[in-house]
Design an enzyme around this catalytic site. Structure first.
Site, PDB file in Angstrom:
ATOM      1  N   GLY A 252       0.822  -1.215   0.000  1.00 18.44           N
ATOM      2  CA  GLY A 252       0.000   0.000   0.000  1.00 18.44           C
ATOM      3  C   GLY A 252       0.849   1.255   0.000  1.00 18.44           C
ATOM      4  O   GLY A 252       0.351   2.341  -0.241  1.00 18.44           O
ATOM      5  N   LYS A 253       2.139   1.101   0.319  1.00 17.55           N
ATOM      6  CA  LYS A 253       3.066   2.241   0.402  1.00 17.55           C
ATOM      7  C   LYS A 253       2.443   3.392   1.177  1.00 17.55           C
ATOM      8  O   LYS A 253       2.582   4.556   0.820  1.00 17.55           O
ATOM      9  CB  LYS A 253       3.523   2.663  -0.999  1.00 17.55           C
ATOM     10  CG  LYS A 253       4.262   1.533  -1.738  1.00 17.55           C
ATOM     11  CD  LYS A 253       4.854   1.953  -3.062  1.00 17.55           C
ATOM     12  CE  LYS A 253       5.680   0.848  -3.715  1.00 17.55           C
ATOM     13  NZ  LYS A 253       4.950  -0.394  -4.035  1.00 17.55           N
ATOM     14  N   ARG A 254       1.774   3.077   2.277  1.00 18.11           N
ATOM     15  CA  ARG A 254       1.081   4.077   3.074  1.00 18.11           C
ATOM     16  C   ARG A 254       2.077   4.972   3.798  1.00 18.11           C
ATOM     17  O   ARG A 254       3.203   4.548   4.096  1.00 18.11           O
ATOM     18  CB  ARG A 254       0.145   3.403   4.077  1.00 18.11           C
ATOM     19  CG  ARG A 254      -0.986   2.596   3.425  1.00 18.11           C
ATOM     20  CD  ARG A 254      -1.832   3.467   2.526  1.00 18.11           C
ATOM     21  NE  ARG A 254      -3.096   2.841   2.170  1.00 18.11           N
ATOM     22  CZ  ARG A 254      -3.436   2.415   0.942  1.00 18.11           C
ATOM     23  NH1 ARG A 254      -2.588   2.530  -0.066  1.00 18.11           N
ATOM     24  NH2 ARG A 254      -4.627   1.898   0.722  1.00 18.11           N
TER      25      ARG A 254
END
Lengths: 307, 307
Positions: free
Chosen positions: A105-107
């Site tokens: 998600g590369k949050r």
């Protein structure tokens, strides 16, 4: 603790790879799509159902040989909340089959907001009717541009619930160097980020020597992969870029330590679309995915053994 | 084109602020929560419905004086796909009321995956039953750590559908300097990122001189805000950190150009939780939000006028 659960599974299966589940509708065999669009009138619901059928069959074909899946959140969001529901169901299904789930998600955010992401993807959400897990993945990819404030909330969840994160360090894309290769004093930006990973993970080191804070390092930059493996002894690597993006088995070897652990190599399109490349009957898509997963496993294990 | 639609609305309302909708269940008045938890047995569905009721009432109270909302994706994801459905409904409702929607998702990835995020949040999704919008926001916050490959897919959607993005440049948190303040040659990392914003936006400049590529610059760093306003003449700023995080009206002034435009100031908790701070009846939460939005507008407009 640390990356132990993942590494245990990699060792058990003798397979340091992860199947990326980044399903576009275009990857799903037509007979599945036809069935789903006949069944649901809402185009997003029909699409999401098609993705879920596709994913379940892939998981069925892979779970006894591949230790983990990496669903890419973007592809589910593209099909709205209905797609996000399919992500939830995919995660649940893979975990029921014993797979480790690494949500890509590369949050990134800070403080209370990053806590919300940590809770959403790795933790448990408090409600007025008790605690409940929203997505319940084992691991999450994150972006460290905001610094420690953006990582601390994740570390708490990692410790409490035996979860892990992977911070973007050196990404596999062509323009990754625009910022990541720039020099800060005598170090490149990606090295600075790598050092931060070592620091963030320092008190979550597990039995294999790797902490709960991993790093994303692309297969398309084999020299940096080798360099970072040496410099970041406690940081486990998630390596994208094998296959469709151009990285080969030799390119990823540098990501492994002298014991042959320390990295997990992702393939998404290579596995999902194996039936298209193979040219087999589309009804055999899951079989083709399994054949490709075995080929990839052997390719990488042979390369590690013969270095 | 560029930020024109947003700036038109700011000028029409004489109000350069945006209401952050980052709803935790704890912010929602108890009578709404009781109603929703009585109605739905699924805790996440009940929670999501409570957020949506809360948001709708806030939008009703704000839409004729506040130009935009900024829903923070993390808080919706915390309540699972049910929460993400509430985000979808919140966006739809705000747009029906004429508000500009800036989804705060800080998304980032490369190539086809970034395209999926762009499609999800700003574009239209192709399905076997035609094209349909998944989230359909006007703007999206993004993280530029991956470089141009991560931004190009967004620019295409911005041009085709008159949308905008905000790239993280100098964030409002305490540890933002760990990476962002580091020197790359004679420039700081955040300046390098700012320069990239100017370059990425170069061919999407609208009638006010601002491109479709904005930047996130925190109110908690007023000097950098002033400095960046001068250095990035075509980059519109989204400024978090006013209010709860400690930034005041004087701190944000530097974000505005000589014509009093160039920035939009966010307040989330300040507006959402105004009823708690004010100590009024919780049934008047939307009234309190409106009073706080007016106070904030006047506070900032006065500070701009008297600089």
């Amino acid at each position: 603790m640390g990356m132990d659960r993942l590494i245990d599974k990699i060792i058990e299966y003798k397979n340091p790879t992860v199947a990326g589940l980044d399903p576009k509708l275009a990857y799903v065999p037509e007979y599945i799509r036809k069935e789903c669009f006949a069944k649901y009138s809402d185009p997003l619901e029909a699409s999401a159902e098609a993705l879920l059928c596709f994913n379940r069959a892939l998981i069925d074909a892979l779970y006894d040989i591949v230790p983990a899946i990496k669903p890419q959140a973007a592809y589910y969001e593209m099909y709205g909340w209905q797609g996000v529901r399919a992500l939830t169901e995919t995660i649940r299904y893979a975990k029921e089959k014993g797979m480790i789930v690494m949500t890509d998600g590369k949050r990134n955010d800070i403080g209370a907001t990053m806590e919300a992401y940590a809770t959403a993807h790795l933790g448990v959400t408090a409600t007025d009717a008790g605690e409940v897990s929203a997505f319940d993945a084992d691991m999450l990819t994150v972006n460290g541009y905001l610094g420690t404030d953006g990582i601390t909330p994740l570390l708490n969840v990692c410790k409490e619930r035996d979860r892990g994160i992977f911070v973007l360090v050196k990404t596999s894309n062509r323009s990754s160097g625009e910022l990541q290769d720039k020099m800060i004093g005598s170090k490149r930006v990606y090295e600075v980020m790598g050092d931060m990973c070592e620091a963030w993970g320092a008190d979550t080191i597990g039995k294999y020597g790797y902490s709960a804070v991993g790093a994303v390092v692309g297969a398309t930059y084999p020299e940096q992969l080798t360099e970072l493996r040496e410099k970041l002894p406690h940081t486990f690597f998630l390596v994208p870029g094998y296959g469709a993006q151009g990285g080969g088995a030799k390119d990823v070897c540098g990501g492994f330590d002298k014991n042959g652990i320390g990295a997990i190599i992702n393939s998404s399109r290579g596995i999902m679309c194996a039936y298209q490349k193979e040219g087999c009957d589309e009804a055999d898509f899951a079989g083709a995915a399994r054949r490709e997963a075995i080929r990839m496993r052997d390719d990488i294990m042979n390369a590690i053994a013969s270095r």
